[in-house]
Design an enzyme around this catalytic site. Structure first.
Site, PDB file in Angstrom:
ATOM      1  CG  HIS A 268      11.649 -12.647   9.346  1.00 51.88           C
ATOM      2  ND1 HIS A 268      11.469 -11.261   9.350  1.00 51.88           N
ATOM      3  CD2 HIS A 268      11.326 -13.139  10.661  1.00 51.88           C
ATOM      4  CE1 HIS A 268      10.978 -10.922  10.479  1.00 51.88           C
ATOM      5  NE2 HIS A 268      10.859 -12.063  11.343  1.00 51.88           N
ATOM      6  CG  HIS A 307       7.698  -5.470   4.027  1.00 53.56           C
ATOM      7  ND1 HIS A 307       6.659  -5.485   4.862  1.00 53.56           N
ATOM      8  CD2 HIS A 307       8.748  -5.552   4.831  1.00 53.56           C
ATOM      9  CE1 HIS A 307       6.901  -5.444   6.165  1.00 53.56           C
ATOM     10  NE2 HIS A 307       8.184  -5.724   6.294  1.00 53.56           N
ATOM     11  CG  ASP A 363      16.790  -7.824   5.422  1.00 55.52           C
ATOM     12  OD1 ASP A 363      17.115  -7.476   6.460  1.00 55.52           O
ATOM     13  OD2 ASP A 363      15.280  -8.419   5.396  1.00 55.52           O
TER      14      ASP A 363
HETATM   15  N1  CMC Z   1      10.929 -10.728  -6.301  1.00 53.25           N
HETATM   16  C1  CMC Z   1      10.176 -10.920  -7.222  1.00 53.25           C
HETATM   17  N2  CMC Z   1       8.953 -11.106  -7.046  1.00 53.25           N
HETATM   18  C2  CMC Z   1       8.481 -11.011  -5.893  1.00 53.25           C
HETATM   19  C3  CMC Z   1       9.295 -10.530  -4.942  1.00 53.25           C
HETATM   20  C4  CMC Z   1      10.703 -10.487  -4.981  1.00 53.25           C
HETATM   21  N3  CMC Z   1      11.417 -10.009  -3.847  1.00 53.25           N
HETATM   22  N4  CMC Z   1       8.586 -10.424  -3.825  1.00 53.25           N
HETATM   23  C5  CMC Z   1       7.264 -10.641  -4.263  1.00 53.25           C
HETATM   24  N5  CMC Z   1       7.401 -11.039  -5.514  1.00 53.25           N
HETATM   25  C6  CMC Z   1       6.080 -11.178  -6.408  1.00 53.25           C
HETATM   26  C7  CMC Z   1       5.511 -12.712  -6.313  1.00 53.25           C
HETATM   27  O1  CMC Z   1       6.069 -13.593  -7.226  1.00 53.25           O
HETATM   28  C8  CMC Z   1       4.220 -12.306  -6.522  1.00 53.25           C
HETATM   29  O2  CMC Z   1       3.942 -12.522  -7.572  1.00 53.25           O
HETATM   30  P1  CMC Z   1       2.700 -13.217  -8.658  1.00 53.25           P
HETATM   31  O3  CMC Z   1       1.485 -12.103  -7.990  1.00 53.25           O
HETATM   32  O4  CMC Z   1       2.808 -12.834  -9.779  1.00 53.25           O
HETATM   33  O5  CMC Z   1       2.645 -14.365  -8.075  1.00 53.25           O
HETATM   34  C9  CMC Z   1       3.845 -10.962  -5.795  1.00 53.25           C
HETATM   35  O6  CMC Z   1       5.173 -10.292  -5.762  1.00 53.25           O
HETATM   36  C10 CMC Z   1       3.488 -10.893  -4.487  1.00 53.25           C
HETATM   37  O7  CMC Z   1       4.192 -11.644  -3.639  1.00 53.25           O
HETATM   38  P2  CMC Z   1       3.885 -12.686  -2.279  1.00 53.25           P
HETATM   39  O8  CMC Z   1       4.627 -13.875  -2.197  1.00 53.25           O
HETATM   40  O9  CMC Z   1       2.456 -12.933  -2.170  1.00 53.25           O
HETATM   41  O10 CMC Z   1       4.139 -11.578  -1.403  1.00 53.25           O
HETATM   42  P3  CMC Z   1       4.006 -11.673   0.462  1.00 53.25           P
HETATM   43  O11 CMC Z   1       3.563 -10.442   0.949  1.00 53.25           O
HETATM   44  O12 CMC Z   1       3.633 -13.079   0.826  1.00 53.25           O
HETATM   45  O13 CMC Z   1       6.067 -11.702   0.699  1.00 53.25           O
HETATM   46  C11 CMC Z   1       8.079 -11.152   1.054  1.00 53.25           C
HETATM   47  C12 CMC Z   1       6.569 -10.603   1.377  1.00 53.25           C
HETATM   48  C13 CMC Z   1       8.772 -10.025   1.776  1.00 53.25           C
HETATM   49  C14 CMC Z   1       8.174 -12.480   1.826  1.00 53.25           C
HETATM   50  C15 CMC Z   1       8.511 -11.200  -0.299  1.00 53.25           C
HETATM   51  O14 CMC Z   1       8.359  -9.895  -0.914  1.00 53.25           O
HETATM   52  C16 CMC Z   1       9.836 -11.579  -0.636  1.00 53.25           C
HETATM   53  O15 CMC Z   1      10.004 -13.004  -0.571  1.00 53.25           O
HETATM   54  N6  CMC Z   1      10.818 -10.676  -0.659  1.00 53.25           N
HETATM   55  C17 CMC Z   1      12.459 -11.200  -0.849  1.00 53.25           C
HETATM   56  C18 CMC Z   1      12.792 -11.644   0.576  1.00 53.25           C
HETATM   57  C19 CMC Z   1      13.049 -10.559   1.352  1.00 53.25           C
HETATM   58  O16 CMC Z   1      13.699  -9.558   1.002  1.00 53.25           O
HETATM   59  N7  CMC Z   1      12.646 -10.559   2.804  1.00 53.25           N
HETATM   60  C20 CMC Z   1      12.818  -9.424   3.633  1.00 53.25           C
HETATM   61  C21 CMC Z   1      11.471  -8.921   4.081  1.00 53.25           C
HETATM   62  S1  CMC Z   1      11.610  -7.393   5.065  1.00 53.25           S
HETATM   63  C22 CMC Z   1      12.500  -7.756   6.492  1.00 53.25           C
HETATM   64  C23 CMC Z   1      12.134  -8.920   7.291  1.00 53.25           C
HETATM   65  O17 CMC Z   1      10.775  -9.255   7.146  1.00 53.25           O
HETATM   66  O18 CMC Z   1      12.734  -9.384   7.759  1.00 53.25           O
END
Ligand code: CMC
Length: 434
Positions: A268, A307, A363
């Site tokens: 987050h 996201h 971010d």
């Molecule tokens: N790098 C590589 N792969 C990713 C990433 C990433 N940053 N984010 C998602 N994926 C992949 C994930 O491995 C999955 O792949 P597969 O379908 O093969 O298993 C697919 O994309 C879907 O990911 P998810 O975890 O189901 O997506 P989510 O909606 O639960 O997660 C998220 C959203 C923001 C937590 C995630 O994209 C992430 O961990 N990003 C990196 C951390 C980040 O930058 N966070 C800031 C978010 S914006 C500001 C805020 O909210 O505070």
């Protein structure tokens, strides 16, 4: 029969049900009528992480993730970032309308006059270790504020709620700046009432021996824009925490400390800190392809990418990128910018990221700006928490008066052991526990 409804046949019993649809949603509690027998609790929906569950009706922030749209109270984020100030946006979030000139003047004056904190707060903060993480200091200090304002527990009193709202918006920057000064081993700087919100914050951060600190107007405006962009984001992890904790009718300081704790996590608000660590680790554009390969191999995530809601682009990231350019003109180019640009370029062309709709989020570039402003990475999530305070409060204020709000209390699907008898110590064998 409602014109908008869902017809469901329960194949366990053959019974058919009509569930009303309102605002594009069915009520999860309507599923409970679906039972196999009279002892059955009724059907539930299982939705860990609330992927498809609306937990509230809200009139504050609108996001269309597929089209990359973000609006506060109907106003597009790019218009607010270009034309507004953070305190005006805070007013908008809290009250629902843009203020008139007079209303804004009163709001700014009241917030400004609440920026001081009790001297005991200062002593409390001085007790932290010299290298305490500033987010840990912020979370604990905000929780401690509740002890200074015991009347804040009267959450049913509208006037009282607004007083705590003023105090929190005003005092969080003071605590945040003092956390930074604490890490630097520098004396805490008191607020200056004739400075603006961001100018005062920068003064509390960076003032040394000079009688008066004047921030560079470009940097002050850049911070204002960042604060506007971070002010709210509907039902994200920390807003959900704020509402859930607030639903127990606890005071807003305790609820906001919980929301800030949720923000601290690397998935987050802690992501901006992780982005900078990542960019520093990559170090050079030549190392970017190898890093991307490791992300694709699942070794780690590309921080600042992806996201839960935005599946096209994060509209805030675009504005931040432009803001970064204006900051670098003053501070000089951050050498890690080239690494970030190359990372973005390669990722946006790569099928792994394209097929998963992973784009730079808020971010990705904000940390580079914070670094250019001279902030250590530990302060990055704190910089997110300062403006998000207004959003958390708007969410809390809306929730507290929502006639449908009850204490947040999800159900679970129990998958543990069935009833069994207590085993005396001497009869137990060791079982590997995780
Ligand atoms: N790098 C590589 N792969 C990713 C990433 C990433 N940053 N984010 C998602 N994926 C992949 C994930 O491995 C999955 O792949 P597969 O379908 O093969 O298993 C697919 O994309 C879907 O990911 P998810 O975890 O189901 O997506 P989510 O909606 O639960 O997660 C998220 C959203 C923001 C937590 C995630 O994209 C992430 O961990 N990003 C990196 C951390 C980040 O930058 N966070 C800031 C978010 S914006 C500001 C805020 O909210 O505070």
């Amino acid at each position: 029969m409602p014109t908008e409804s869902l017809t469901v046949t329960d194949n366990r019993t053959g019974a058919t049900y009509e569930l009303p649809i309102a605002d594009g949603a069915i009520r999860a509690s309507d599923l409970r009528q679906m039972r196999v027998d009279t002892d059955d609790f009724g059907l539930m929906s299982y939705d860990p992480a609330f992927l498809n569950t609306a937990s509230t009706r809200s009139a504050i922030t609108y996001i269309d993730g597929d089209r990359g749209i973000l609006r506060y109270r109907g106003y597009p984020i790019d218009q607010l970032a270009e034309r507004s100030t953070y305190l005006e946006v805070a007013y908008l979030l809290v009250h629902g309308e843009l203020p008139t000139k007079e209303e804004l003047a009163v709001w700014v004056d009241v917030i400004t006059r609440h920026t001081f904190v009790h001297e005991s707060m200062k002593r409390l903060m001085e007790a932290f270790r010299y290298d305490a993480h500033p987010m840990g200091m912020l979370i604990s200090s905000v929780a401690a504020l509740s002890t200074f304002y015991p009347e804040a527990t009267r959450v049913d009193d509208a006037e009282n709620r607004m007083l705590q709202t003023y105090r929190l918006i005003a005092k969080v920057p003071t605590i945040a700046a003092w956390a930074y000064r604490h890490n630097c081993g520098l004396p805490y700087v008191y607020p200056e009432n004739d400075l603006g919100f961001t100018g005062n914050f920068l003064s509390m951060m960076f003032r040394m021996a000079e009688p008066r600190y004047s921030a560079h107007p470009v940097l002050e405006r850049a911070l204002e824009v960042l604060f506007i962009l971070h002010a709210d984001h509907e039902q994200n992890c920390s807003a959900n925490a704020m509402r859930a904790i607030g639903s127990s009718r606890v005071d807003p300081y305790s609820a906001l400390a919980g929301a800030a704790a949720a923000l601290y996590g690397p998935l987050h608000g802690g992501a901006n800190e992780e982005v900078l660590k990542m960019l520093a680790e990559i170090g050079d554009v030549r190392h970017v392809p190898a890093y991307i390969d490791r992300v694709k191999a699942g070794d780690f995530r590309l921080m600042g990418f992806g996201h839960r809601v935005y599946k096209n682009y994060d509209p805030r990231a675009k504005i931040i990128k432009a803001t970064a350019d204006s900051v670098f003109e003053v501070t000089g180019r951050n050498p890690l910018l080239d690494v970030a640009l190359e990372l973005e370029r390669i990722a946006l062309e790569d099928d792994y990221f394209v097929s998963r709709k992973l784009y730079p989020n808020v971010d990705f570039y904000s940390g580079l700006i914070y670094q250019a402003l001279g902030l250590p990475v530990g302060m990055f999530p704190v910089m997110f928490a300062i403006p998000r305070t207004a959003g958390w409060l708007a969410q809390w204020l809306e929730g507290v008066v929502d006639p449908e709000q009850k204490i947040a209390r999800p159900r679970q699907l129990y998958v543990g052991a069935a009833e069994r008898d207590y085993v005396p110590m001497e009869d137990r064998s060791a079982v590997a526990v995780g």
